[in-house]
Each structure stands twice: as structure tokens, then as C-alpha cells.
Design a protein around this motif. Sequence first.
Motif, PDB file in Angstrom:
ATOM      1  N   ALA A 107       0.923  -1.841   0.185  1.00  0.00           N
ATOM      2  CA  ALA A 107      -0.466  -0.097   0.175  1.00  0.00           C
ATOM      3  C   ALA A 107       0.930   1.554   0.160  1.00  0.00           C
ATOM      4  N   PHE A 108       1.804   1.144   1.144  1.00  0.00           N
ATOM      5  CA  PHE A 108       3.156   2.796   0.918  1.00  0.00           C
ATOM      6  C   PHE A 108       3.610   2.705  -0.740  1.00  0.00           C
ATOM      7  N   ALA A 109       4.069   1.472  -1.192  1.00  0.00           N
ATOM      8  CA  ALA A 109       4.603   1.485  -2.232  1.00  0.00           C
ATOM      9  C   ALA A 109       4.391   2.176  -3.321  1.00  0.00           C
ATOM     10  N   LEU A 110       2.204   1.658  -2.917  1.00  0.00           N
ATOM     11  CA  LEU A 110       1.712   2.598  -4.562  1.00  0.00           C
ATOM     12  C   LEU A 110       0.925   3.752  -3.669  1.00  0.00           C
ATOM     13  N   LEU A 111       1.321   4.327  -2.541  1.00  0.00           N
ATOM     14  CA  LEU A 111       0.962   5.211  -2.497  1.00  0.00           C
ATOM     15  C   LEU A 111       2.112   6.734  -2.632  1.00  0.00           C
ATOM     16  N   ARG A 112       3.382   6.349  -2.745  1.00  0.00           N
ATOM     17  CA  ARG A 112       4.536   7.044  -2.869  1.00  0.00           C
ATOM     18  C   ARG A 112       4.002   7.520  -4.520  1.00  0.00           C
ATOM     19  N   LEU A 113       3.576   7.159  -5.299  1.00  0.00           N
ATOM     20  CA  LEU A 113       2.772   6.926  -6.655  1.00  0.00           C
ATOM     21  C   LEU A 113       1.999   7.681  -6.746  1.00  0.00           C
ATOM     22  N   LEU A 114       0.656   7.464  -6.206  1.00  0.00           N
ATOM     23  CA  LEU A 114      -1.122   8.425  -5.739  1.00  0.00           C
ATOM     24  C   LEU A 114      -0.693   9.752  -5.844  1.00  0.00           C
ATOM     25  N   VAL A 115       0.025   9.817  -4.311  1.00  0.00           N
ATOM     26  CA  VAL A 115       0.094  11.673  -4.145  1.00  0.00           C
ATOM     27  C   VAL A 115       0.800  12.158  -5.252  1.00  0.00           C
ATOM     28  N   ARG A 116       2.018  11.694  -5.746  1.00  0.00           N
ATOM     29  CA  ARG A 116       2.806  12.219  -6.336  1.00  0.00           C
ATOM     30  C   ARG A 116       1.991  12.902  -7.579  1.00  0.00           C
ATOM     31  N   SER A 117       1.090  11.880  -8.227  1.00  0.00           N
ATOM     32  CA  SER A 117       0.802  12.062  -9.651  1.00  0.00           C
ATOM     33  C   SER A 117      -0.463  12.935  -9.166  1.00  0.00           C
ATOM     34  N   ALA A 118      -0.932  12.630  -8.070  1.00  0.00           N
ATOM     35  CA  ALA A 118      -2.081  12.928  -7.862  1.00  0.00           C
ATOM     36  C   ALA A 118      -2.547  14.696  -7.764  1.00  0.00           C
ATOM     37  N   THR A 119      -1.878  15.219  -6.627  1.00  0.00           N
ATOM     38  CA  THR A 119      -1.757  16.116  -5.549  1.00  0.00           C
ATOM     39  C   THR A 119       0.071  16.746  -5.782  1.00  0.00           C
ATOM     40  N   GLY A 120       1.043  16.251  -6.744  1.00  0.00           N
ATOM     41  CA  GLY A 120       2.169  16.545  -6.203  1.00  0.00           C
ATOM     42  C   GLY A 120       3.044  16.750  -5.106  1.00  0.00           C
ATOM     43  N   GLY A 121       2.555  15.805  -3.490  1.00  0.00           N
ATOM     44  CA  GLY A 121       2.982  15.877  -2.964  1.00  0.00           C
ATOM     45  C   GLY A 121       4.146  14.549  -2.771  1.00  0.00           C
ATOM     46  N   GLU A 122       4.352  14.553  -1.346  1.00  0.00           N
ATOM     47  CA  GLU A 122       4.578  13.355  -1.019  1.00  0.00           C
ATOM     48  C   GLU A 122       3.794  12.569  -0.148  1.00  0.00           C
ATOM     49  N   LEU A 123       3.226  13.374   0.365  1.00  0.00           N
ATOM     50  CA  LEU A 123       2.171  12.445   1.324  1.00  0.00           C
ATOM     51  C   LEU A 123       0.748  12.860   1.239  1.00  0.00           C
ATOM     52  N   THR A 124      -0.258  12.800   1.751  1.00  0.00           N
ATOM     53  CA  THR A 124      -1.201  13.515   2.111  1.00  0.00           C
ATOM     54  C   THR A 124      -1.455  13.503   3.427  1.00  0.00           C
ATOM     55  N   GLN A 125      -1.458  14.402   3.931  1.00  0.00           N
ATOM     56  CA  GLN A 125      -2.537  14.613   5.593  1.00  0.00           C
ATOM     57  C   GLN A 125      -2.204  14.184   6.229  1.00  0.00           C
ATOM     58  N   TYR A 126      -3.372  13.059   5.682  1.00  0.00           N
ATOM     59  CA  TYR A 126      -4.264  12.332   6.060  1.00  0.00           C
ATOM     60  C   TYR A 126      -4.256  11.089   5.644  1.00  0.00           C
ATOM     61  N   THR A 127      -3.042  10.130   5.734  1.00  0.00           N
ATOM     62  CA  THR A 127      -3.445   8.771   5.130  1.00  0.00           C
ATOM     63  C   THR A 127      -3.919   7.510   6.779  1.00  0.00           C
ATOM     64  N   THR A 128      -4.965   7.049   6.450  1.00  0.00           N
ATOM     65  CA  THR A 128      -5.612   6.450   7.735  1.00  0.00           C
ATOM     66  C   THR A 128      -6.094   4.580   7.383  1.00  0.00           C
ATOM     67  N   PHE A 129      -5.543   3.759   7.996  1.00  0.00           N
ATOM     68  CA  PHE A 129      -5.669   2.262   8.541  1.00  0.00           C
ATOM     69  C   PHE A 129      -7.281   2.084   9.344  1.00  0.00           C
ATOM     70  N   HIS A 130      -7.838   1.444   8.584  1.00  0.00           N
ATOM     71  CA  HIS A 130      -9.305   1.539   9.539  1.00  0.00           C
ATOM     72  C   HIS A 130      -9.040  -0.415   9.736  1.00  0.00           C
ATOM     73  N   CYS A 131      -8.771  -0.826  10.738  1.00  0.00           N
ATOM     74  CA  CYS A 131      -8.907  -2.360  10.771  1.00  0.00           C
ATOM     75  C   CYS A 131     -10.355  -2.681  11.821  1.00  0.00           C
ATOM     76  N   GLY A 132     -11.312  -3.454  11.211  1.00  0.00           N
ATOM     77  CA  GLY A 132     -13.003  -3.186  12.777  1.00  0.00           C
ATOM     78  C   GLY A 132     -12.969  -2.248  12.982  1.00  0.00           C
ATOM     79  N   PRO A 133     -13.827  -2.619  14.121  1.00  0.00           N
ATOM     80  CA  PRO A 133     -14.236  -1.483  15.093  1.00  0.00           C
ATOM     81  C   PRO A 133     -13.843  -1.450  16.204  1.00  0.00           C
ATOM     82  N   LYS A 134     -14.843  -0.334  16.805  1.00  0.00           N
ATOM     83  CA  LYS A 134     -13.443  -0.157  18.402  1.00  0.00           C
ATOM     84  C   LYS A 134     -13.791  -1.384  18.923  1.00  0.00           C
ATOM     85  N   ARG A 135     -12.491  -1.359  19.896  1.00  0.00           N
ATOM     86  CA  ARG A 135     -12.323  -1.980  20.739  1.00  0.00           C
ATOM     87  C   ARG A 135     -11.612  -2.236  22.280  1.00  0.00           C
ATOM     88  N   PRO A 136     -12.735  -3.514  22.976  1.00  0.00           N
ATOM     89  CA  PRO A 136     -11.452  -2.776  24.130  1.00  0.00           C
ATOM     90  C   PRO A 136     -10.689  -2.064  24.799  1.00  0.00           C
TER      91      PRO A 136
END
Length: 475
Positions: free
Chosen positions: A252-281
Amino acid sequence: MSHPKPQPSFKARAGAALADPTLKLAIDRTTGTAERKRAAAVAAFPEFDAARARGKAIKDHVIAHLDHYLETFERNAIASGAKVHWAADDAEARAIVTRICLDAKARLVTRAKSMLGEEIGLPHALADAGIERVETDLAEHIIQLAGEAPSHIIWPAMHRTREQVAELFKAGHHPPPTADDPATMVQSARRELRAKFLGADIGISGANFLVADTGATCTVTNEGNAELTTTPPRIHIVTAGIEKLVPSTAHAFALLRLLVRSATGGELTQYTTFHCGPKRPGDADGPEEMHIVLVDNGRSRMLGDEFREMLRCIRCGACMNHCVVYRQIGGHAYGGTYPGPMGAVLTPVLDGLAGSRDLPHACTMNGRCAEVCPVGIPIPTLLRAWRVRSWREGLEPGVMRAGIGIWAMLARRPALYRLATRLALPVLRLFGRRGWIGSLPLAGGWTAHRDLPHPPGRSFMDQYRDQQAKKGAGQ
């Protein structure tokens, strides 16, 4: 489900766009900036070509083993506590999402920007179910106030000027902004949306990537609205196409390096968030339920035909920003969910070729889209494949078929072709003025909005023979 009214033809939409000087100004502002920023980002990243080759290899590997990674993702997502749903088409995807909302007795739904949601018609489905929908991305908020569809996959409101946005905010915000400078208008949108974030029953997002080995979904934004959409509500729904899979977080991070530069010309977006399931105890926040809706909607069919390579697309929008056609007519002229070169390939898949055959023809075949694609999709080749299929299926108008037939007849007879060329040149000169042709019979589609270069006095073949003769004399 209610649908928008039937649209005018592509030619009518394109003609209206070409006649709108304000639209051209708005497009130039955004795509010109995007083009310059991408060029600078690529120049500052010497490994870009190697990263692009790796990105292409990652996507090709996943496409070749899609069944394996879908099963792996489902297994790991369920293990994390999420509920996974499968949708064969857009209707089934809409039904799944609305059923979750109605079962939860949701009255207010916030939504982070998702082109997959637009593809399956989710905004209309929620409205038909009597559920209030609030778009939380700033650009999506703008077009929701305007009652429009997105015109770009990264900047949905890029067709709107700052002055037009100010008028929308004055009419739609309570209280209205006190000034029309960007900072004041952003503050007004923040104030307008804050209560919606905190009061929503359900948050709906898309996913830039689906990570197979963890079952996580990844969102990429610059505003933080996705986090506010997915965290406070008690239910989080993700809608994603099955092609969004990657084997691992590292991929995913390998593709993020391409995505952000190609989309907005940045190195990384302000928010890159991974959601893994709902809230846990023990978690401080997060949804109580997480639902992931995996949507096919023609993607499996693409696996087996000549459009398979389009499944690599990571939705960066670079092909639009560099397209000479898109930069003249904008996104709405294309008429489908996805505009620009990528849309010209995908819309016939989603809506059928018969109703969208004009789109593959709306291309100069200059190849810029393929040059800038971060995963090497040969978009001109795919558009040519649609043209071939349209011809074989008899979808081309009779006038075009007759015209190409006449050209083919001449092309097979070189002497006749050269004679026709010599006769045409003096005729074309009659329509010229100051080096340009401003009007020409049967070419109104071109000359209504632009002049054509005046042809040279001699044919290409005559000039070529002279050039070869000079080379021979020089030897």
C-alpha cells in the motif's frame, strides 16, 4: 430508485462546455497547477520510474490472483470484527448500504468522498430511503450545495471558481460567511459541518486500498474529513471496488508514493488512515460496527477482456490533468461517473458501449495520459479497442462509416489519393485568412470554437520527395 433526467448527447454537452469561458478559466487554474506540481514532484523523486514499475507489478500480481486476495482480505477483515458484504452490481451495492442504514434507524449519514459511491448511485439511494446525506469533503460539500455531480475524481468542484463558491456559501450556510476569501469560506464550511460530524448515526467512506493480510481499509485525504466521518458515528460503512486490493501494508505504501505525487504533487497526504475493524475494548474512540461492501460491477468481466489493464488504476486523476480534451471541456461533458481518459475507458464498461461510444472517440491519441499514468496503463490502446468494438458492432453513424469507406478507397489507390490531395489544397486555401481557417464546410464542430492551421501550399508527399532529393544530392 429515482434517477437524474436523461442527459443531452456528448456533443451537445461538449459544445456547451466549449462555449463557457468561466468553465475554461476554472479548469485551467486547477489542472495547470496540478500539472506543474506533478512535474516538480517527479523531478524531485529520481526513483519515480522504478517506483512506477513496482506499482505496475503489484497491481498486475493482484489482478492475476484476485480470487486469492479477496478471500484473504475477507477472512482477515472478519477476524478484525468487520462485517463483509459482496455486491455483484450497483443495484445490489445500493441495497446493502441502504439496508444497513435502515436497520440502524439512521436519520443522518455523513459521507467522505468516494467515486465508488457515485458509481453505484449511493447519493440517490439514500435520498430515496429518506436518509439525510451530508458530504463532508469540502469540494463535495460545494457540489452538494450546487446540486451537481463531481467533475474530477480528486477535485470534484474544480469546475467552480472561487467567486461561484462564495455565492453558494452565502445561499447555503447559516449564518453565511462574512467575506469571500478562502480562509473565511473554509471556516464557514467547518462551522456548517461540525454539528453534522458529531450528530451522524452512520459514516460512509470509500477506500483507496484494501490490505489483504490485515483486513484493513485505507483512506487518503488532505482535510481530515474522512477521520471525522468514520470515527464519531456508531457505524462505519466502507464501499470499495474489488480491484482496490493490495497484498500488504508495505505494498500500500509503495502505491501511495505514486498516488500522491501523481494526484496532487505532494510526497504524502495530510491524512493516511488505516481502519482495521470496529472499536475494541480499551479503544478511546471508533465505530461500534464496521461494514465493508466489496463491489464487482463489471470488474470481473474486465478480467477476461482487453480492458483488464484498466483494473490497475489507482484513481490519481493525472490522466485528466494532462488531457488536452478534458482541459477544454471539463468533467461533466463526459456524462459518466468517471470523466477524462479513464472515464472514456470505464464508462462503456459500466453503462454499455451503445450509449457512450462517443467517449472513446473524444481523444486525440497524443498519449499524454499513458505517459503520466503512475501504473503504466496504455489508455490510448484501450480507447482504440473500444473504437474497434464499436465499428464491429455497427454502432458508428452511417455518415462516418461512409466517410471512412471513401477514405479507405482512396488510401488503397495511391495515385488517386495524391490527386485528391492536390485538388483539396487550393480549395482549403480559399477558406484561409492570416494563416488560419476560421470556418470550413462540414467542420463546424472544430471551427465553432477554434481556428484550424492554414495548410501548406504543397502536399506532404511533395515536400517529402523534395526533402529526400536534397538528402540524395548532399551525398
